[in-house]
Scaffold this motif. Sequence first.
Motif, PDB file in Angstrom:
ATOM      1  N   MET A   1       0.849  -1.205   0.000  1.00  0.00           N
ATOM      2  CA  MET A   1       0.000   0.000   0.000  1.00  0.00           C
ATOM      3  C   MET A   1       0.876   1.243   0.000  1.00  0.00           C
ATOM      4  SD  MET A   1      -3.159  -0.811   2.566  1.00  0.00           S
ATOM      5  CE  MET A   1      -2.139  -1.079   4.007  1.00  0.00           C
ATOM      6  N   ALA A   2       0.311   2.325  -0.544  1.00  0.00           N
ATOM      7  CA  ALA A   2       1.086   3.570  -0.596  1.00  0.00           C
ATOM      8  C   ALA A   2       0.150   4.760  -0.682  1.00  0.00           C
ATOM      9  CB  ALA A   2       2.018   3.553  -1.804  1.00  0.00           C
ATOM     10  N   GLU A   3       0.613   5.879  -0.132  1.00  0.00           N
ATOM     11  CA  GLU A   3      -0.083   7.153  -0.319  1.00  0.00           C
ATOM     12  C   GLU A   3       0.219   7.679  -1.719  1.00  0.00           C
ATOM     13  OE1 GLU A   3      -0.089   9.065   4.157  1.00  0.00           O
ATOM     14  OE2 GLU A   3       1.557   9.540   2.811  1.00  0.00           O
ATOM     15  N   VAL A   4      -0.710   8.468  -2.240  1.00  0.00           N
ATOM     16  CA  VAL A   4      -0.500   9.130  -3.532  1.00  0.00           C
ATOM     17  C   VAL A   4      -0.807  10.607  -3.348  1.00  0.00           C
ATOM     18  CG1 VAL A   4      -1.171   9.257  -5.966  1.00  0.00           C
ATOM     19  CG2 VAL A   4      -1.152   7.041  -4.793  1.00  0.00           C
ATOM     20  N   SER A   5       0.135  11.473  -3.720  1.00  0.00           N
ATOM     21  CA  SER A   5      -0.058  12.920  -3.578  1.00  0.00           C
ATOM     22  C   SER A   5       0.155  13.610  -4.912  1.00  0.00           C
ATOM     23  CB  SER A   5       0.911  13.499  -2.543  1.00  0.00           C
ATOM     24  OG  SER A   5       0.587  13.060  -1.244  1.00  0.00           O
ATOM     25  N   LEU A   6      -0.821  14.386  -5.327  1.00  0.00           N
ATOM     26  CA  LEU A   6      -0.724  15.209  -6.523  1.00  0.00           C
ATOM     27  C   LEU A   6      -0.682  16.659  -6.065  1.00  0.00           C
ATOM     28  CD1 LEU A   6      -2.684  12.600  -7.144  1.00  0.00           C
ATOM     29  CD2 LEU A   6      -2.853  13.663  -9.384  1.00  0.00           C
ATOM     30  N   LYS A   7       0.384  17.342  -6.410  1.00  0.00           N
ATOM     31  CA  LYS A   7       0.587  18.718  -5.954  1.00  0.00           C
ATOM     32  C   LYS A   7       0.763  19.636  -7.154  1.00  0.00           C
ATOM     33  CE  LYS A   7       2.973  16.934  -1.835  1.00  0.00           C
ATOM     34  NZ  LYS A   7       4.246  16.884  -1.080  1.00  0.00           N
ATOM     35  N   GLY A   8      -0.261  20.450  -7.414  1.00  0.00           N
ATOM     36  CA  GLY A   8      -0.201  21.406  -8.515  1.00  0.00           C
ATOM     37  C   GLY A   8      -0.023  20.750  -9.875  1.00  0.00           C
ATOM     38  N   ILE A   9      -0.653  19.578 -10.070  1.00  0.00           N
ATOM     39  CA  ILE A   9      -0.458  18.825 -11.316  1.00  0.00           C
ATOM     40  C   ILE A   9      -1.168  19.512 -12.486  1.00  0.00           C
ATOM     41  CG2 ILE A   9      -0.964  16.661 -12.524  1.00  0.00           C
ATOM     42  CD1 ILE A   9       1.299  16.377 -10.564  1.00  0.00           C
ATOM     43  N   LYS A  10      -0.390  19.743 -13.536  1.00  0.00           N
ATOM     44  CA  LYS A  10      -0.934  20.280 -14.783  1.00  0.00           C
ATOM     45  C   LYS A  10      -0.500  19.392 -15.939  1.00  0.00           C
ATOM     46  CE  LYS A  10      -0.964  25.149 -13.317  1.00  0.00           C
ATOM     47  NZ  LYS A  10      -0.513  26.535 -13.645  1.00  0.00           N
ATOM     48  N   LYS A  11      -1.393  19.245 -16.913  1.00  0.00           N
ATOM     49  CA  LYS A  11      -1.078  18.498 -18.117  1.00  0.00           C
ATOM     50  C   LYS A  11      -1.611  19.255 -19.320  1.00  0.00           C
ATOM     51  CE  LYS A  11       0.222  15.319 -20.951  1.00  0.00           C
ATOM     52  NZ  LYS A  11       1.662  15.188 -21.286  1.00  0.00           N
ATOM     53  N   SER A  12      -0.707  19.569 -20.240  1.00  0.00           N
ATOM     54  CA  SER A  12      -1.076  20.315 -21.438  1.00  0.00           C
ATOM     55  C   SER A  12      -0.610  19.556 -22.667  1.00  0.00           C
ATOM     56  CB  SER A  12      -0.445  21.714 -21.423  1.00  0.00           C
ATOM     57  OG  SER A  12      -0.827  22.424 -20.264  1.00  0.00           O
ATOM     58  N   TYR A  13      -1.379  19.695 -23.724  1.00  0.00           N
ATOM     59  CA  TYR A  13      -0.985  19.204 -25.040  1.00  0.00           C
ATOM     60  C   TYR A  13      -0.859  20.427 -25.943  1.00  0.00           C
ATOM     61  CZ  TYR A  13      -2.517  14.688 -23.203  1.00  0.00           C
ATOM     62  OH  TYR A  13      -2.677  13.553 -22.430  1.00  0.00           O
ATOM     63  N   GLY A  14       0.372  20.878 -26.122  1.00  0.00           N
ATOM     64  CA  GLY A  14       0.554  22.134 -26.846  1.00  0.00           C
ATOM     65  C   GLY A  14      -0.043  23.272 -26.045  1.00  0.00           C
ATOM     66  N   ARG A  15      -0.976  23.994 -26.658  1.00  0.00           N
ATOM     67  CA  ARG A  15      -1.621  25.117 -25.978  1.00  0.00           C
ATOM     68  C   ARG A  15      -2.901  24.723 -25.254  1.00  0.00           C
ATOM     69  NH1 ARG A  15      -1.128  30.119 -30.369  1.00  0.00           N
ATOM     70  NH2 ARG A  15       1.180  30.152 -30.477  1.00  0.00           N
ATOM     71  N   VAL A  16      -3.260  23.448 -25.347  1.00  0.00           N
ATOM     72  CA  VAL A  16      -4.501  22.982 -24.716  1.00  0.00           C
ATOM     73  C   VAL A  16      -4.204  22.458 -23.314  1.00  0.00           C
ATOM     74  CG1 VAL A  16      -6.449  21.397 -24.870  1.00  0.00           C
ATOM     75  CG2 VAL A  16      -5.470  22.366 -26.961  1.00  0.00           C
ATOM     76  N   ASP A  17      -4.778  23.119 -22.302  1.00  0.00           N
ATOM     77  CA  ASP A  17      -4.609  22.698 -20.911  1.00  0.00           C
ATOM     78  C   ASP A  17      -5.723  21.710 -20.556  1.00  0.00           C
ATOM     79  OD1 ASP A  17      -2.468  24.468 -20.639  1.00  0.00           O
ATOM     80  OD2 ASP A  17      -3.806  26.124 -20.086  1.00  0.00           O
ATOM     81  N   VAL A  18      -5.329  20.476 -20.288  1.00  0.00           N
ATOM     82  CA  VAL A  18      -6.305  19.432 -19.972  1.00  0.00           C
ATOM     83  C   VAL A  18      -6.490  19.287 -18.462  1.00  0.00           C
ATOM     84  CG1 VAL A  18      -6.872  16.983 -20.247  1.00  0.00           C
ATOM     85  CG2 VAL A  18      -5.738  18.215 -22.106  1.00  0.00           C
ATOM     86  N   ILE A  19      -5.392  19.295 -17.721  1.00  0.00           N
ATOM     87  CA  ILE A  19      -5.431  19.287 -16.257  1.00  0.00           C
ATOM     88  C   ILE A  19      -4.868  20.624 -15.792  1.00  0.00           C
ATOM     89  CG2 ILE A  19      -4.691  18.112 -14.155  1.00  0.00           C
ATOM     90  CD1 ILE A  19      -6.464  16.402 -15.922  1.00  0.00           C
ATOM     91  N   LYS A  20      -5.632  21.350 -14.956  1.00  0.00           N
ATOM     92  CA  LYS A  20      -5.335  22.759 -14.701  1.00  0.00           C
ATOM     93  C   LYS A  20      -4.958  23.044 -13.249  1.00  0.00           C
ATOM     94  CE  LYS A  20      -8.689  23.784 -18.341  1.00  0.00           C
ATOM     95  NZ  LYS A  20     -10.013  24.372 -18.651  1.00  0.00           N
ATOM     96  N   GLY A  21      -4.016  22.289 -12.730  1.00  0.00           N
ATOM     97  CA  GLY A  21      -3.560  22.550 -11.372  1.00  0.00           C
ATOM     98  C   GLY A  21      -4.360  21.794 -10.339  1.00  0.00           C
ATOM     99  N   VAL A  22      -4.114  20.492 -10.224  1.00  0.00           N
ATOM    100  CA  VAL A  22      -4.888  19.619  -9.337  1.00  0.00           C
ATOM    101  C   VAL A  22      -4.073  19.256  -8.103  1.00  0.00           C
ATOM    102  CG1 VAL A  22      -5.793  17.270  -9.143  1.00  0.00           C
ATOM    103  CG2 VAL A  22      -6.407  18.661 -11.115  1.00  0.00           C
TER     104      VAL A  22
END
Length: 363
Positions: A1-22
């Motif tokens: 088992m493990a903890e999972v931490s997402l800190k300020g996660i962003k994902k963009s494809y070129g100019r398209v922001d799909v994940i906007k700071g999670v």
Amino acid sequence: MAEVSLKGIKKSYGRVDVIKGVDIHINEGEFVVFVGPSGCGKSTLLRVIAGLEDVTEGTLEIGGRVVNELQPRERGVAMVFQSYAIFPHMTVRENIAFGLTIAGASKQEKQQKVAEAARILQMEHLLDRRPSQLSGGQRQRVAIGRAITRKPAVFLFDEPLSNLDAALRMDMRMEIGRLRRQLGTTMIYVTHDQVEAMTLADRIVVLKDGQVMQIGAPMELYHEPANRFVAGFLGAPSMNFLNVDVLDLDGEAATVGNQSLEPITVATKRRPFRKGGKAILGIRPQYLRAMQAGKGMLHGAVAHAERLGSETVVDLTLRDDRELIAAFNEDKIFQPGDVLELAFDPALAHLFPEEERSAIVAP
């Protein structure tokens, strides 16, 4: 088992922001469901955790270590896909053992781990069959079995039940719930199906347009939605929303009404409203009750009714021509044109600003 931490996660494809700071923290052994409409970014976020997509910005930690630059096989995760991803020319036994074979495991280790996975999933009798001889639910169990043999710190599920019919989905929900209790492993599950989210999750992450709308336990989100999007997304049939006038304000209470609704007082829950302004009143269909003549708060004409056995769902047209859905917890007969008087407990209603910003609420 493990903890999972997402800190300020962003994902963009070129100019398209799909994940906007999670920002999300998932506790060890927790079952968390990412839910939202198509295109909200939930599957992309899962693929980022798996390492199938690179992080554009932010920090991803699994088990206390930063994994941004690690390959999928180095992250201690196993992913179960919507499409099963099992090999048709292999037996169930060979499919379950595939990852171990690639890793160079010994014959004895493979036999032991395949037998353990088959026992957990109650599919010992299927080990010598090929996928063409299996049902959709059995094929999905093979995919889960292959993940189990890897003994991951985190299980990732990407809409694993969406290819199954309604009856099989219910069976597999119960199967996954049982699996979770047996293994106790951290699980992250993506779905667009709110029933899966409500029945499986310890906590639900509601996503919209690449942002977190709210995080919380299933019934917390159902009873205390942070915004109109969450309120409308969770619950079936969906919450009714009525445009109302704010007639008066008194502390954390507002008196509201409209052409179809007699004035009632509801809690503002610290949301901003202005006397003389507009607001949106949310009422769940299940909270509406049919009343005797002269005792209703709302009046509507039946447009359509669906008798579902233990429940009757009625589509009504109000005096201002707006639609209202009522769900009665009994088998009742209604005819088009019947006029109903309805009431509800104002304490169960929700009041939202007319122009609500997409506030991110993630306690």
